[in-house]
Write a protein that holds these residues in place. Structure first.
Motif, PDB file in Angstrom:
ATOM      1  N   ARG A   1      -4.060   1.948   8.906  1.00  0.00           N
ATOM      2  CA  ARG A   1      -3.559   0.677   9.422  1.00  0.00           C
ATOM      3  C   ARG A   1      -4.235   0.452  10.773  1.00  0.00           C
TER       4      ARG A   1
ATOM      5  N   ASP B   1      -6.303  -3.467   7.291  1.00  0.00           N
ATOM      6  CA  ASP B   1      -6.084  -2.294   6.453  1.00  0.00           C
ATOM      7  C   ASP B   1      -7.398  -1.781   5.878  1.00  0.00           C
TER       8      ASP B   1
ATOM      9  N   ILE C   1      -8.548   1.335   3.305  1.00  0.00           N
ATOM     10  CA  ILE C   1      -8.117   2.407   2.411  1.00  0.00           C
ATOM     11  C   ILE C   1      -9.341   3.228   2.025  1.00  0.00           C
TER      12      ILE C   1
ATOM     13  N   HIS D   1      -4.616   5.668   3.774  1.00  0.00           N
ATOM     14  CA  HIS D   1      -4.499   4.320   4.338  1.00  0.00           C
ATOM     15  C   HIS D   1      -4.631   4.386   5.859  1.00  0.00           C
TER      16      HIS D   1
ATOM     17  N   ILE E   1       0.820  -1.211   0.000  1.00  0.00           N
ATOM     18  CA  ILE E   1       0.000   0.000   0.000  1.00  0.00           C
ATOM     19  C   ILE E   1       0.855   1.261   0.000  1.00  0.00           C
TER      20      ILE E   1
ATOM     21  N   SER F   1     -12.000  -1.194   1.322  1.00  0.00           N
ATOM     22  CA  SER F   1     -11.971   0.182   0.830  1.00  0.00           C
ATOM     23  C   SER F   1     -13.268   0.887   1.180  1.00  0.00           C
TER      24      SER F   1
END
Length: 245
Positions: A244, A140, A142, A242, A76, A106
């Motif tokens: 995390r 993750d 995004i 992003h 990423i 996402s």
């Protein structure tokens, strides 16, 4: 305001309430044909990734946060696809049809009812989206963020502009960075809207009678008009962030 935030999978009985948050985007923003692979299928294909916030005092929907699981094999931090939002929708659809296991999530949309904006609901919905993503076992999240202040700026500069306190100048990017997100890169062709000049006149109430760039309210860049070809095209940039988890 006390909110009850739940997924469409957890509260299928709230399905009728989602309509209270429909029709809030400028008309041209709903013309990206890739969106047809998500909207209309989100409750059947990804109900556990769609969040609705309900005001417990009124019983009304006040905000929503939509996301999709998808597979991504790259790193990423090295950059996410230039076709941003469109890519996320297509990739999640391909993964579902092929039976490919998703690796990340996402975000696609966070929408707060217009009369309630400026009260911190966007941050609460992002926090709920982060928590829901983590609860589904993903590390993750995004997001192809729409930097609303970029309408009269160069996106590659504006995406990285900071205030004196170190936070982004753009309000939406600021919400994400405050929540722990990191700006990754600009997705220069995140969404694409194509239509005839009649379509664009209907969507914007503008004449679209001269070839060249047309400034449209709420667009983050010019709409390119071709009178001879009877077409106009808007390519929207977003900024990948992003989280995390």
């Amino acid at each position: 305001m006390h909110l009850d935030i739940a997924t469409a999978a957890e509260r299928p009985d709230r399905r009728p309430l989602w309509s209270g948050l429909a029709g809030l985007w400028p008309p041209f923003m709903t013309q990206d044909e890739t969106g047809d692979f998500f909207y209309g299928y989100e409750f059947d294909s990804y109900p556990e990734f769609q969040l609705l916030a309900v005001d417990t005092d009124t019983g009304e929907a006040v905000a929503k946060a939509c996301s999709v699981p998808l597979s991504f094999t790259g790193t990423i931090a090295d950059g996410l696809p230039e076709d941003g939002w469109d890519w996320a929708v297509r990739q999640s659809t391909h993964d579902r049809l092929r039976g490919t296991a998703p690796t990340i999530v996402s975000a696609l949309e966070i929408m707060v009812r217009p009369d309630l904006r400026g009260r911190g609901l966007s941050a609460r919905m992002l926090a709920a989206l982060r928590a829901n993503t983590a609860a589904r076992g993903f590390a993750d999240l995004i997001a192809p963020v729409r930097p609303t202040g970029a309408q009269f700026k160069t996106i590659d500069t504006y995406a990285y502009e900071r205030r004196l306190d170190g936070l982004p100048v753009d309000p939406w990017l600021r919400v994400h960075v405050r929540a722990g997100g990191q700006i990754v890169n600009v997705a220069h062709a995140s969404m694409v809207m194509v239509g005839t000049l009649t379509d664009w006149r209907r969507w914007t109430d503008l004449p679209f009678d001269t070839s060249g760039p047309v400034t449209v309210p709420h667009a983050l860049g010019p709409v390119h008009c071709d009178v001879a070809g009877d077409r106009a095209v808007y390519v929207e940039p977003n900024v990948w962030v992003h989280h995390r988890l």
